[in-house]
Design a protein around this motif. Structure first.
Motif, mmCIF file in Angstrom:
data_model
loop_
_atom_site.group_PDB
_atom_site.id
_atom_site.type_symbol
_atom_site.label_atom_id
_atom_site.label_comp_id
_atom_site.label_asym_id
_atom_site.label_seq_id
_atom_site.Cartn_x
_atom_site.Cartn_y
_atom_site.Cartn_z
ATOM 1 N N LYS A 36 -52.328 45.282 9.100
ATOM 2 C CA LYS A 36 -52.431 46.312 9.979
ATOM 3 C C LYS A 36 -53.093 46.010 11.301
ATOM 4 C CE LYS A 36 -50.058 49.326 7.324
ATOM 5 N NZ LYS A 36 -48.932 50.170 7.685
ATOM 6 N N GLU A 43 -61.688 53.577 2.210
ATOM 7 C CA GLU A 43 -61.640 54.408 0.854
ATOM 8 C C GLU A 43 -61.622 53.374 -0.196
ATOM 9 O OE1 GLU A 43 -58.837 58.387 1.866
ATOM 10 O OE2 GLU A 43 -58.216 56.863 0.459
ATOM 11 N N ALA A 101 -53.869 50.235 -7.839
ATOM 12 C CA ALA A 101 -53.599 48.835 -6.796
ATOM 13 C C ALA A 101 -52.758 49.429 -5.685
ATOM 14 C CB ALA A 101 -52.845 48.211 -7.660
ATOM 15 N N ALA A 102 -52.803 48.797 -4.632
ATOM 16 C CA ALA A 102 -51.857 49.079 -3.268
ATOM 17 C C ALA A 102 -51.018 47.814 -3.049
ATOM 18 C CB ALA A 102 -52.836 49.218 -2.287
ATOM 19 N N PHE A 103 -49.890 48.161 -2.703
ATOM 20 C CA PHE A 103 -48.733 47.126 -2.441
ATOM 21 C C PHE A 103 -48.486 47.149 -0.844
ATOM 22 C CE2 PHE A 103 -44.473 45.570 -2.380
ATOM 23 C CZ PHE A 103 -44.378 44.465 -2.891
ATOM 24 N N LEU A 104 -48.610 45.767 -0.446
ATOM 25 C CA LEU A 104 -48.360 45.884 0.913
ATOM 26 C C LEU A 104 -47.371 44.576 1.308
ATOM 27 C CD1 LEU A 104 -51.629 46.796 0.923
ATOM 28 C CD2 LEU A 104 -50.884 47.182 3.327
ATOM 29 N N PHE A 144 -55.175 64.372 -5.748
ATOM 30 C CA PHE A 144 -54.923 62.778 -5.640
ATOM 31 C C PHE A 144 -54.487 62.368 -4.284
ATOM 32 C CE2 PHE A 144 -52.603 59.063 -7.396
ATOM 33 C CZ PHE A 144 -53.619 58.478 -7.689
ATOM 34 N N ALA A 187 -56.741 63.512 -1.323
ATOM 35 C CA ALA A 187 -57.863 62.932 -1.241
ATOM 36 C C ALA A 187 -58.055 61.538 -0.747
ATOM 37 C CB ALA A 187 -58.600 63.131 -2.583
ATOM 38 N N SER A 188 -56.459 60.947 -0.347
ATOM 39 C CA SER A 188 -56.475 59.646 -0.378
ATOM 40 C C SER A 188 -55.900 59.270 0.837
ATOM 41 C CB SER A 188 -55.821 58.892 -1.544
ATOM 42 O OG SER A 188 -56.436 59.287 -2.678
ATOM 43 N N GLU A 189 -56.596 59.232 2.096
ATOM 44 C CA GLU A 189 -56.138 59.028 3.248
ATOM 45 C C GLU A 189 -55.459 57.503 3.397
ATOM 46 O OE1 GLU A 189 -54.955 60.393 7.105
ATOM 47 O OE2 GLU A 189 -55.983 61.351 5.320
ATOM 48 N N SER A 190 -55.871 56.838 2.548
ATOM 49 C CA SER A 190 -55.343 55.208 2.548
ATOM 50 C C SER A 190 -54.021 55.078 1.980
ATOM 51 C CB SER A 190 -56.383 54.095 1.733
ATOM 52 O OG SER A 190 -56.596 54.697 0.338
ATOM 53 N N PHE A 191 -53.531 56.052 1.363
ATOM 54 C CA PHE A 191 -52.267 56.251 0.589
ATOM 55 C C PHE A 191 -51.143 56.113 1.685
ATOM 56 C CE2 PHE A 191 -53.059 58.094 -3.793
ATOM 57 C CZ PHE A 191 -54.023 56.955 -4.093
ATOM 58 N N THR A 230 -51.074 53.923 4.239
ATOM 59 C CA THR A 230 -50.976 52.612 4.762
ATOM 60 C C THR A 230 -50.369 51.840 3.651
ATOM 61 O OG1 THR A 230 -53.011 52.124 4.152
ATOM 62 C CG2 THR A 230 -52.739 52.848 6.213
ATOM 63 N N ALA A 231 -50.152 51.878 2.509
ATOM 64 C CA ALA A 231 -49.676 51.173 1.299
ATOM 65 C C ALA A 231 -48.686 52.043 0.397
ATOM 66 C CB ALA A 231 -50.795 50.368 0.828
ATOM 67 N N GLU A 232 -47.928 50.925 -0.497
ATOM 68 C CA GLU A 232 -47.490 51.925 -1.533
ATOM 69 C C GLU A 232 -48.462 51.557 -2.457
ATOM 70 O OE1 GLU A 232 -43.439 50.646 -2.826
ATOM 71 O OE2 GLU A 232 -43.535 49.537 -0.948
ATOM 72 N N ILE A 233 -48.768 52.816 -3.269
ATOM 73 C CA ILE A 233 -49.794 52.894 -4.322
ATOM 74 C C ILE A 233 -49.106 52.721 -5.911
ATOM 75 C CG2 ILE A 233 -51.675 54.089 -5.446
ATOM 76 C CD1 ILE A 233 -52.137 52.933 -2.610
ATOM 77 N N TRP A 234 -49.659 52.054 -6.617
ATOM 78 C CA TRP A 234 -49.264 52.081 -8.162
ATOM 79 C C TRP A 234 -50.425 52.144 -8.930
ATOM 80 C CZ3 TRP A 234 -45.190 52.799 -10.972
ATOM 81 C CH2 TRP A 234 -44.963 52.229 -12.043
#
Ligand SMILES: Nc1nc2c(ncn2[C@@H]2O[C@H](COP(=O)(O)OP(=O)(O)O)[C@@H](O)[C@H]2O)c(=O)[nH]1
Ligand SMILES: [Mg+2]
Lengths: 229, 630
Positions: A58, A66, A71-74, B380, B383-387, B389-393
């Motif tokens: 980005k 944070e 795990a995050a997927f991009l 969940f 609390a997670s602004e970063s979600f 910007t990505a897909e979370i698993w």
């Protein structure tokens, strides 16, 4: 030097993925060549894994990033000469309690970036154990890069550049010191990986598929490791 | 004195802070045994929250993996029976009016009884704070006294609260810390600090020691400590081996309500670790420093503490729904359910959230979502602004669904424009790519049916305002449909909201890219800096206006009184300098109303009837009356 594709949302890129499959049988025009690789980031928490990815995908940096949960997927696409290299990136959480899940992310990965924080010696030690684990458990042909992050904090440096370089050299790793904050070497390290990854037809696709468990993800057609035209 | 209502007795009642209430019509018909209460003082009873969105088909089946559900949860299933009958919509017009008549009569009678119920000593008997905690106070005063002496060697009087007055207890306590209205502490049974909502728990070691000593002191005498009251401050203990949770509050909630809040905090920890892991760790090492395992998830605890305080959902044990036309919501749910059912990826729940409100919930047959679990999921995401910007698993444990294991959550926002968040929960840890593709298909289809626009519109709408509801006597209200554990509230307006401040629960801004940087929350990832008070946003208590705080405090108070099983009451009317208040509990709904001051009795009754009619009329839009299955 290759150009980075215009950053787009993961959503847009996800849709593009479907396209190559349609042209797979068409063995023609080389400029259409699209390679897709799975890349995983590993390392102690707070070394800057998420920040590196956020910078790469980005073009942003957050002072208060944070901590990653799960795990995050991009995805991000780079142009390498006439080849489009598409990274599917797994940004993992470094915490102890997630360790047992790590194999889920590096299994089947063609590339890994192991990150440490140059201001923290412990994170370098932890990086070495990650490298060992990858060498033992991940695909044999996996391309591993070692990233000494937070190079902007040189005044607080605790890990010697040459020491890390020597370690990387011995172990056949790519190595760069990076800064997600200043963007130094961030795109470069991904590009260096892209260059090193085999983009030929069959060879490595078969190689990497060996010796690891087949998962749903691996069976999904669009996740077929490696290249298509 | 503002009130000159027709309720003659009201104007005589002094309006000091120590509660003067008009308690009306202690309803003899209400069976205190069969009735399901939402807020209770022990976990057993609170497990009788209705399951959200019970199957309207009436099939009562045991939840999946029943054997793994903790013992105390079993009772929860019995609520299905009562819930089902209520979910069934009354097609029969006659029945509706009959029920209406009955409620109307009940209301009118109750108001007529007011003078009887509130005169003299009778009133004192009905309302003198909280009987239970008063009792405890006398017992625990003694304990506290002696323990304080033992531990601190202070021998000071009990008015010297251990929290606010202990000068120089250690470095963690300063003026700002003391000024907080509410503290939450978590420690292990052996006294190891785990979490402090304000300040650095590392520096509060002595305080944690005192709390641990208090708990074990009372335990040694075969009892267990529940609460200590010191003036306007209450200290509530929630003992849930291997953890001790403590809340110190000045906000006037009841012991039972605070214990419910602490149970949420406990559930949050279970959600990160699973109960199994939590128990195993302390079995192996009594002295384990749990912060090591929680590191990276601290923000979930901070955020939950804020939400619990600023969002009535938690005390009501209910969720809010994003208002949507039934046709739109049906399209959304059907799209989700059809796309996922083809997958065979063992998806147990698919949940679409927007602004902490439920848009749609699709579930696997035989699986039920407990409101407490849904709140854990809402937290969940919140609390997670970063979600974004990505897909979370991520693995996630839903304590009510299965406290022993994880489900895997695929979390993603629908699009940059439509900031609704789709949460797909599966028991299959290898489903990521399949779910990721399914998500994109779902978004495509929703786009085609213009559902994203509808969601965006509703998110920006802040509907309904009180002027839309059009009951001028009423300033604000909460209506909870008990059978489906959902509630609604109108948009906040003056005086409860100051123009500029944005409220976390009811008024959150959406899709504002520019605010991302500001909202982005610090990572407290190494345990050494954990809770270090770096001034990151989530350390701050929620930004409620004073007026709103007052509104909620009043609702909570009424709620507490309505749900006090020892003295059942179904209707409360309360006259105040600034507003009049009503609380009404029936078998199907809970209603909390804030009236304009000076409202007359007849007008109040009319207003409530209008309000109920309005809710009935808009029911399909403001609530989710059924949930499709895969
Ligand atoms: N000065 C500096 N700080 C960084 C850099 N990269 C990350 N950080 C900060 O380090 C902290 C942890 O970063 P994060 O990306 O969450 O680490 P992760 O846990 O490995 O994903 C955050 O506060 C970042 O802002 C960097 O290159 N330079
Ligand atoms: Mg991270």
């Amino acid at each position: 030097m290759a150009n980075r594709a215009a950053p787009g949302s993961a959503t847009n890129q996800q849709q593009q993925q479907q396209q190559p499959a349609a042209t797979r049988s068409n063995n023609g025009a080389p400029q259409n060549k699209v390679c897709q690789f799975k890349l995983v980031l590993l390392g102690e928490s707070a070394v800057g894994k998420s920040s590196l990815v956020l910078r790469f995908v980005k073009g942003q940096f957050h002072e208060y990033q944070e901590s990653t949960i799960g795990a995050a997927f991009l995805t991000q696409t780079v142009m390498l000469d006439d080849i489009t290299v598409k990274f599917e990136i797994w940004d993992t959480a470094g915490q102890e309690r997630y360790h047992s899940l790590a194999p889920m992310y590096y299994r089947g990965a063609q590339a890994a970036i192991v990150v440490y924080d140059i201001t923290n010696q412990e994170t370098f030690a932890r990086a070495k154990t990650w490298v060992k684990e990858l060498q033992r458990q991940a695909s044999p042909n996996i391309v591993i890069a070692l990233a000494g992050n937070k190079s902007d904090l040189a005044a607080k440096r605790m890990v010697d550049h040459d020491e890390a370089y020597a370690y990387a050299d011995e172990n056949g790793l790519l190595f760069m010191e990076t800064s997600a904050k200043t963007a130094m070497n961030v795109t470069d390290i991904f590009l260096a990986i892209a260059k090193k990854l085999p983009k030929g037809e069959q060879t490595s696709a078969q190689g990497t598929a060996q010796g690891r468990r087949i998962t749903d993800a691996d069976q999904a057609p669009r996740s077929t490791p490696n290249c298509c035209k | 004195m503002a009130s000159s209502t027709t309720l003659s007795s009201c104007s005589e009642i002094p309006m000091d802070k120590e509660t003067r209430e008009e308690i009306v019509a202690s309803d003899k018909k209400r069976k205190s045994s069969g009735e399901k209460l939402f807020i209770t003082d022990d976990e057993e009873a609170s497990s009788s929250h209705s399951q959200i969105l019970n199957s309207p088909t009436g099939k009562k089946s045991s939840p999946m993996r029943e054997d793994s559900v903790p013992e105390e949860d079993r009772g929860g299933d019995t609520s299905d029976g009562s819930a089902l009958s209520c979910v069934k919509k009354c097609d029969d017009e006659e029945k509706v009016t009959e029920e209406d008549e009955r409620l109307n009569l009940e209301l009118t009678r109750a108001f007529d009884d007011i003078s009887v119920a509130t005169t003299g000593s009778e009133e004192d008997k009905l309302w003198n704070g909280n009987n239970i905690s008063n009792l405890e106070k006398s017992e625990n005063d003694d304990v506290l006294h002696r323990t304080m002496e033992n531990v601190l060697g202070s021998g000071g009087s009990l008015n010297t609260s251990m929290i606010s007055e202990e000068e120089g207890l250690d470095g963690g306590i300063n003026a700002i810390w003391k000024g907080q209205k509410r503290h939450v502490f978590i420690l292990s049974e052996s006294g190891k600090p785990i979490f402090s909502r304000h300040g650095n728990e590392e520096k509060l070691v002595t305080l944690f020691g005192v709390m641990q000593a208090l708990v074990s002191f009372v335990q040694d005498s075969g009892d267990s400590i529940r609460s200590i009251r010191m003036g306007g401050t209450i200290v509530v203990f929630f003992l849930k081996a291997p953890l001790i949770l403590v809340c110190v509050s000045n906000l006037g909630e009841s012991v039972a309500q605070i214990q419910t809040q602490l149970m949420y905090v406990y559930n949050q920890i279970v959600s990160v670790l699973t109960l199994k892991q939590l128990l195993q760790i302390f079995e192996k090492r009594r002295n384990y420093d749990l912060r090591r395992l929680l590191s990276g998830s601290e923000r979930l605890l901070y955020n939950l503490c804020n939400l619990v305080e600023s969002d009535p959902s938690f005390i009501l044990g209910a969720v809010r729904c994003l208002p949507l036309a039934t046709s739109v919501r049906d399209t959304i749910s059907t799209t989700i359910s059809q796309t996922l059912s083809k997958l065979k990826q063992d998806v147990v729940f698919a949940i679409l959230l927007a602004n902490n409100q439920l848009v749609s919930l699709v579930r696997m047959k035989k699986c039920f979502m407990h409101p407490m679990d849904l709140h854990i999921i809402i937290n969940f995401i919140d609390a997670s602004e970063s979600f974004k910007t990505a897909e979370i698993w991520s693995p996630l444990c839903l304590p009510r669904f299965d406290a022993t294991g994880f489900v895997h959550a695929h979390v993603s926002y629908l699009s940059d424009e439509c900031q609704a968040c789709l949460v797909l929960l599966t028991v299959n840890r290898d489903s990521f790519h399949a779910l990721s593709e399914a998500k994109h298909r779902i978004v495509e289809r929703l786009k085609r049916h213009n559902c994203l626009e509808a969601i965006i519109a509703s998110m920006n709408n802040n509907w309904p305002t009180m002027s839309f509801v059009n009951v001028p006597e009423v300033r604000h209200f909460l209506y909870k449909n008990r059978s489906i554990a959902q509630f609604m509230a109108p948009a906040l307006e003056a005086p409860y909201i100051n123009g500029s401040s944005s409220l976390p629960d009811l008024n959150s801004t959406t899709g504002n890219e520019n605010s991302f940087q500001n909202l982005s929350i610090s990572s407290i990832s190494s345990s050494s800096t954990c809770a270090g008070g770096t001034g990151a946003p989530h350390y701050l208590p929620p930004d409620l206006s004073e007026e709103l705080q007052r509104l909620y405090s009043k609702y909570y108070r009424i709620h507490s009184r309505l749900h006090d099983r020892s003295r059942p009451v179904s209707l409360i009317y309360w006259v105040d300098d600034t507003e009049n208040w009503l609380g009404w509990l029936t078998s199907t709904f809970e209603l909390y109303v804030t009236f304009e001051p000076l409202v007359k009795k007849s007008a109040a009754i009319n207003a409530i009837n209008k309000l109920r009619k309005w809710v009935k009329k808009e029911e399909d839009r403001i609530f989710i009356m059924n949930s499709p299955t895969f």
